[in-house]
Design a protein around this motif. Structure first.
Motif, PDB file in Angstrom:
ATOM      1  N   ARG A 329       0.831  -1.203   0.000  1.00  0.00           N
ATOM      2  CA  ARG A 329       0.000   0.000   0.000  1.00  0.00           C
ATOM      3  C   ARG A 329       0.866   1.253   0.000  1.00  0.00           C
ATOM      4  NH1 ARG A 329      -3.306  -2.749   3.846  1.00  0.00           N
ATOM      5  NH2 ARG A 329      -2.433  -1.502   5.527  1.00  0.00           N
ATOM      6  N   LEU A 330       1.877   1.290   0.851  1.00  0.00           N
ATOM      7  CA  LEU A 330       2.754   2.457   0.920  1.00  0.00           C
ATOM      8  C   LEU A 330       3.458   2.685  -0.409  1.00  0.00           C
ATOM      9  CD1 LEU A 330       4.263   4.731   2.341  1.00  0.00           C
ATOM     10  CD2 LEU A 330       5.815   3.016   3.322  1.00  0.00           C
ATOM     11  N   ARG A 331       3.934   1.630  -1.029  1.00  0.00           N
ATOM     12  CA  ARG A 331       4.640   1.766  -2.306  1.00  0.00           C
ATOM     13  C   ARG A 331       3.695   2.328  -3.387  1.00  0.00           C
ATOM     14  NH1 ARG A 331       6.008  -3.138  -2.716  1.00  0.00           N
ATOM     15  NH2 ARG A 331       7.968  -2.888  -1.576  1.00  0.00           N
ATOM     16  N   THR A 332       2.475   1.842  -3.424  1.00  0.00           N
ATOM     17  CA  THR A 332       1.512   2.326  -4.423  1.00  0.00           C
ATOM     18  C   THR A 332       1.150   3.789  -4.163  1.00  0.00           C
ATOM     19  OG1 THR A 332       0.610   0.088  -4.694  1.00  0.00           O
ATOM     20  CG2 THR A 332      -0.763   1.925  -5.437  1.00  0.00           C
ATOM     21  N   ILE A 333       0.965   4.148  -2.897  1.00  0.00           N
ATOM     22  CA  ILE A 333       0.671   5.543  -2.542  1.00  0.00           C
ATOM     23  C   ILE A 333       1.821   6.449  -2.954  1.00  0.00           C
ATOM     24  CG2 ILE A 333       0.425   7.108  -0.566  1.00  0.00           C
ATOM     25  CD1 ILE A 333      -1.176   4.782   0.785  1.00  0.00           C
ATOM     26  N   ARG A 334       3.051   6.028  -2.686  1.00  0.00           N
ATOM     27  CA  ARG A 334       4.225   6.838  -3.049  1.00  0.00           C
ATOM     28  C   ARG A 334       4.300   7.034  -4.559  1.00  0.00           C
ATOM     29  NH1 ARG A 334       9.582   3.837  -1.887  1.00  0.00           N
ATOM     30  NH2 ARG A 334       8.773   2.708  -3.682  1.00  0.00           N
ATOM     31  N   GLU A 335       4.068   5.984  -5.322  1.00  0.00           N
ATOM     32  CA  GLU A 335       4.123   6.102  -6.786  1.00  0.00           C
ATOM     33  C   GLU A 335       3.014   7.015  -7.306  1.00  0.00           C
ATOM     34  OE1 GLU A 335       3.898   2.035  -7.923  1.00  0.00           O
ATOM     35  OE2 GLU A 335       6.032   1.623  -7.559  1.00  0.00           O
ATOM     36  N   SER A 336       1.838   6.943  -6.693  1.00  0.00           N
ATOM     37  CA  SER A 336       0.736   7.797  -7.111  1.00  0.00           C
ATOM     38  C   SER A 336       1.051   9.265  -6.830  1.00  0.00           C
ATOM     39  CB  SER A 336      -0.551   7.381  -6.388  1.00  0.00           C
ATOM     40  OG  SER A 336      -1.628   8.219  -6.733  1.00  0.00           O
ATOM     41  N   ALA A 337       1.596   9.548  -5.644  1.00  0.00           N
ATOM     42  CA  ALA A 337       1.946  10.925  -5.293  1.00  0.00           C
ATOM     43  C   ALA A 337       3.053  11.451  -6.200  1.00  0.00           C
ATOM     44  CB  ALA A 337       2.372  10.999  -3.831  1.00  0.00           C
ATOM     45  N   GLN A 338       4.030  10.608  -6.511  1.00  0.00           N
ATOM     46  CA  GLN A 338       5.124  11.036  -7.385  1.00  0.00           C
ATOM     47  C   GLN A 338       4.627  11.338  -8.792  1.00  0.00           C
ATOM     48  OE1 GLN A 338       7.931   7.814  -6.950  1.00  0.00           O
ATOM     49  NE2 GLN A 338       9.002   8.800  -5.257  1.00  0.00           N
ATOM     50  N   ALA A 339       3.653  10.567  -9.278  1.00  0.00           N
ATOM     51  CA  ALA A 339       3.102  10.831 -10.605  1.00  0.00           C
ATOM     52  C   ALA A 339       2.440  12.206 -10.650  1.00  0.00           C
ATOM     53  CB  ALA A 339       2.088   9.740 -10.974  1.00  0.00           C
ATOM     54  N   SER A 340       1.730  12.567  -9.594  1.00  0.00           N
ATOM     55  CA  SER A 340       1.105  13.886  -9.540  1.00  0.00           C
ATOM     56  C   SER A 340       2.147  14.985  -9.460  1.00  0.00           C
ATOM     57  CB  SER A 340       0.163  13.967  -8.333  1.00  0.00           C
ATOM     58  OG  SER A 340      -0.935  13.085  -8.480  1.00  0.00           O
ATOM     59  N   LYS A 341       3.189  14.768  -8.685  1.00  0.00           N
ATOM     60  CA  LYS A 341       4.245  15.781  -8.567  1.00  0.00           C
ATOM     61  C   LYS A 341       4.948  15.999  -9.900  1.00  0.00           C
ATOM     62  CE  LYS A 341       5.313  15.078  -3.659  1.00  0.00           C
ATOM     63  NZ  LYS A 341       6.346  14.668  -2.693  1.00  0.00           N
ATOM     64  N   ARG A 342       5.171  14.901 -10.634  1.00  0.00           N
ATOM     65  CA  ARG A 342       5.829  15.042 -11.942  1.00  0.00           C
ATOM     66  C   ARG A 342       5.006  15.919 -12.873  1.00  0.00           C
ATOM     67  NH1 ARG A 342       7.263   9.541 -11.002  1.00  0.00           N
ATOM     68  NH2 ARG A 342       5.411   8.799 -12.115  1.00  0.00           N
ATOM     69  N   LEU A 343       3.694  15.711 -12.867  1.00  0.00           N
ATOM     70  CA  LEU A 343       2.843  16.541 -13.710  1.00  0.00           C
ATOM     71  C   LEU A 343       2.875  17.993 -13.257  1.00  0.00           C
ATOM     72  CD1 LEU A 343       0.662  17.047 -15.856  1.00  0.00           C
ATOM     73  CD2 LEU A 343      -1.044  16.442 -14.120  1.00  0.00           C
ATOM     74  N   MET A 344       2.773  18.235 -11.952  1.00  0.00           N
ATOM     75  CA  MET A 344       2.728  19.602 -11.446  1.00  0.00           C
ATOM     76  C   MET A 344       3.981  20.388 -11.808  1.00  0.00           C
ATOM     77  SD  MET A 344      -0.163  20.184 -10.032  1.00  0.00           S
ATOM     78  CE  MET A 344      -1.568  19.413  -9.253  1.00  0.00           C
ATOM     79  N   LYS A 345       5.108  19.716 -11.872  1.00  0.00           N
ATOM     80  CA  LYS A 345       6.358  20.410 -12.204  1.00  0.00           C
ATOM     81  C   LYS A 345       6.386  20.855 -13.668  1.00  0.00           C
ATOM     82  CE  LYS A 345       9.231  18.320  -8.611  1.00  0.00           C
ATOM     83  NZ  LYS A 345       9.460  19.599  -7.896  1.00  0.00           N
ATOM     84  N   GLU A 346       5.512  20.289 -14.499  1.00  0.00           N
ATOM     85  CA  GLU A 346       5.449  20.688 -15.897  1.00  0.00           C
ATOM     86  C   GLU A 346       4.498  21.873 -16.127  1.00  0.00           C
ATOM     87  OE1 GLU A 346       4.308  17.383 -18.260  1.00  0.00           O
ATOM     88  OE2 GLU A 346       5.916  16.061 -17.561  1.00  0.00           O
ATOM     89  N   LEU A 347       3.744  22.244 -15.098  1.00  0.00           N
ATOM     90  CA  LEU A 347       2.718  23.273 -15.245  1.00  0.00           C
ATOM     91  C   LEU A 347       3.184  24.608 -14.671  1.00  0.00           C
ATOM     92  CD1 LEU A 347      -0.410  21.197 -14.112  1.00  0.00           C
ATOM     93  CD2 LEU A 347       0.448  21.522 -16.440  1.00  0.00           C
ATOM     94  N   THR A 348       2.613  25.678 -15.182  1.00  0.00           N
ATOM     95  CA  THR A 348       2.852  26.995 -14.620  1.00  0.00           C
ATOM     96  C   THR A 348       2.038  27.138 -13.333  1.00  0.00           C
ATOM     97  OG1 THR A 348       0.990  28.056 -15.740  1.00  0.00           O
ATOM     98  CG2 THR A 348       3.086  27.906 -16.964  1.00  0.00           C
TER      99      THR A 348
END
Length: 460
Positions: A329-348
């Motif tokens: 569960r922790l590993r899946t949560i971490r990967e999900s949060a990282q995916a969102s962070k990656r997208l946010m870094k591409e946005l203004t």
């Protein structure tokens, strides 16, 4: 009268008996050595003597009866501090349980719109000799971060300082460095939505952001979008009564799991919440086969960046409640949060604000009759991090032992989990609909069990 910005008015216009729109908090204090039986009584008297009140604490809707009147602020010339400052006591035997029952009752009642929209309750009678302070302020006046900052202006790092400071005093406050947390301030999700909705027509920013979201969703299966959440007991219509429960955990326990699993502290907290919600729903025979999702504020600031300002996005993460193993569960949560962070870094910054508003926009439809019962929820629960003090703090010589946030629940979002840092602890406050969510206090035990399971699994 002064014009009320849309981000203030929306919380007044959305309010009803079933949906109080105030944020609150419960603080626990240990009195100094030698404090007599009249210590709290004397504090109440001294607090009420601070009759100079700044403009924020004088505001009320210009015409509380009409909807139009909720678009303009009026300012009270005199504030009745005997009304706003309440002196209370818990019934015998004076356990924390009785304190939570009082807090639940206070948090479920509406603030009087004919007066400035805030209350503070000083509560004595606890069996261990401590006292508590419960404060609530309407969300049209302040968000959770601002409320916590105002609290901290009344506190001091020295137990010998007996200056009685109050948040409504218009005079400048003496600052201390215990009031900021690692990584700078995070806005509460509802505040993010409010700001975003006021910019919602800026298509020039939203269209490219939408294309990037679509691309991310296609290429990254860990990225979670709105309306992927299953329907649960957490996501139906709610009543007006509330339950409030709270607990503290040592930060070092959470940090040790994070270090052992290459996760962040927030990842581990989400995993605690995931384990607790999984067990709670299993007890209700209501755990869906598909994972629950959570709306969380995510800091976009790197460790090398200085604090100050806002670098935050309102994103949706998987809670992996469909997985039995706590590390999975922790590993899946971490990967999900990282995916969102990656997208946010591409946005203004504007695109982040707009996307956050889109993630939250379905909540604006929750008052529409029948919508919550028919539509899928955009997410199952809101889990917020409000940074708090990083050092021991005192008020009139009393040590601050706990800072427990009490936030807002809505139709379709019957539970809200908010946590804050406090010196070497993480303080959790959980608010739920009393009618919809039975035995909410079980969540405290389930959070402890979830952390224990993570500790055992991470060291195995």
């Amino acid at each position: 009268m002064t014009y009320m910005p849309p981000t203030d008015a929306m919380f007044l216009l959305a309010e009803s008996r079933e949906h109080p729109m105030h944020v609150g908090g419960l603080q626990l204090f240990t009195p100094p050595d030698g404090a007599g039986p009249d210590y709290v009584r004397d504090m109440v008297d001294e607090i009420r003597s601070h009759t100079e009140v700044n403009s924020r604490f004088r505001k009320r809707p210009a015409d509380p009866v009409s909807s139009v009147g909720n678009l303009w602020w009026a300012t009270e010339s005199e504030v009745d501090l005997e009304y706003h400052i309440r002196h209370s006591a818990v019934p015998r035997p004076g356990r924390i349980r009785e304190l939570f029952q009082l807090t639940s009752r206070w948090h479920g009642t509406l603030l009087d719109r004919h007066r400035p929209m805030w209350e503070t309750h000083l509560v004595e009678g606890l069996e261990d000799g401590r006292f508590a302070v419960y404060t609530k302020v309407h969300h049209s006046l302040v968000d959770g971060v601002s409320a916590l900052r105002m609290l901290q202006t009344t506190l001091d790092e020295s137990p010998d300082d007996r200056a009685m400071r109050v948040p409504w005093d218009p005079r400048p406050k003496r600052s201390h460095d215990g009031g900021t947390s690692r990584g700078g301030p995070l806005a509460l999700p509802l505040s993010v939505a409010g700001k975003g909705l006021s910019l919602g027509t800026t298509a020039a920013g939203l269209v490219p952001a939408g294309l990037k979201v679509l691309g991310q969703a296609v290429r990254d299966h860990n990225f979670i979008t709105p309306f992927e959440a299953p329907k649960t007991v957490l996501n139906g219509p709610i009543g007006g009564a509330r339950r409030f429960v709270a607990q503290s955990w040592e930060i070092e326990r959470v940090r040790a799991v994070a270090d052992a699993t290459d996760a962040t502290l927030n990842d581990v907290v989400l995993a605690m919440c995931s384990g607790a919600l999984r067990t709670y729903l299993l007890e209700l025979d209501g755990l869906p086969d598909k994972s629950l999702t959570a709306m969380v504020p995510v800091s976009l600031r790197s460790d090398s960046e200085s604090a100050g300002g806002n670098a935050v996005g309102a994103v949706i993460c998987s809670l992996a409640t469909d997985l039995d193993d706590p590390i999975d569960r922790l590993r899946t949560i971490r990967e999900s949060a990282q995916a969102s962070k990656r997208l946010m870094k591409e946005l203004t910054p504007l695109q982040i604000l707009l996307l956050s508003a889109v993630n939250m926009s379905a909540l604006a439809l929750s008052p529409v009759p029948g919508y919550v019962s028919l539509a899928r929820p955009p997410f199952n629960v809101i889990i917020s991090n409000v940074p708090g003090p990083t050092k021991p703090l005192y008020w009139n010589g009393s040590r601050l032992d706990g800072v427990y946030p009490a936030s807002i629940v809505l139709d379709g979002q019957a539970m809200n989990i908010t946590f804050t840092s406090n010196d070497d602890a993480l303080d959790f406050g959980i608010v739920g609909c009393r009618q919809t969510l039975p035995s909410l206090q079980r969540m405290i035990h389930h959070l402890e069990d979830a952390l224990t399971d993570l500790e055992k699994a991470s060291t195995a």
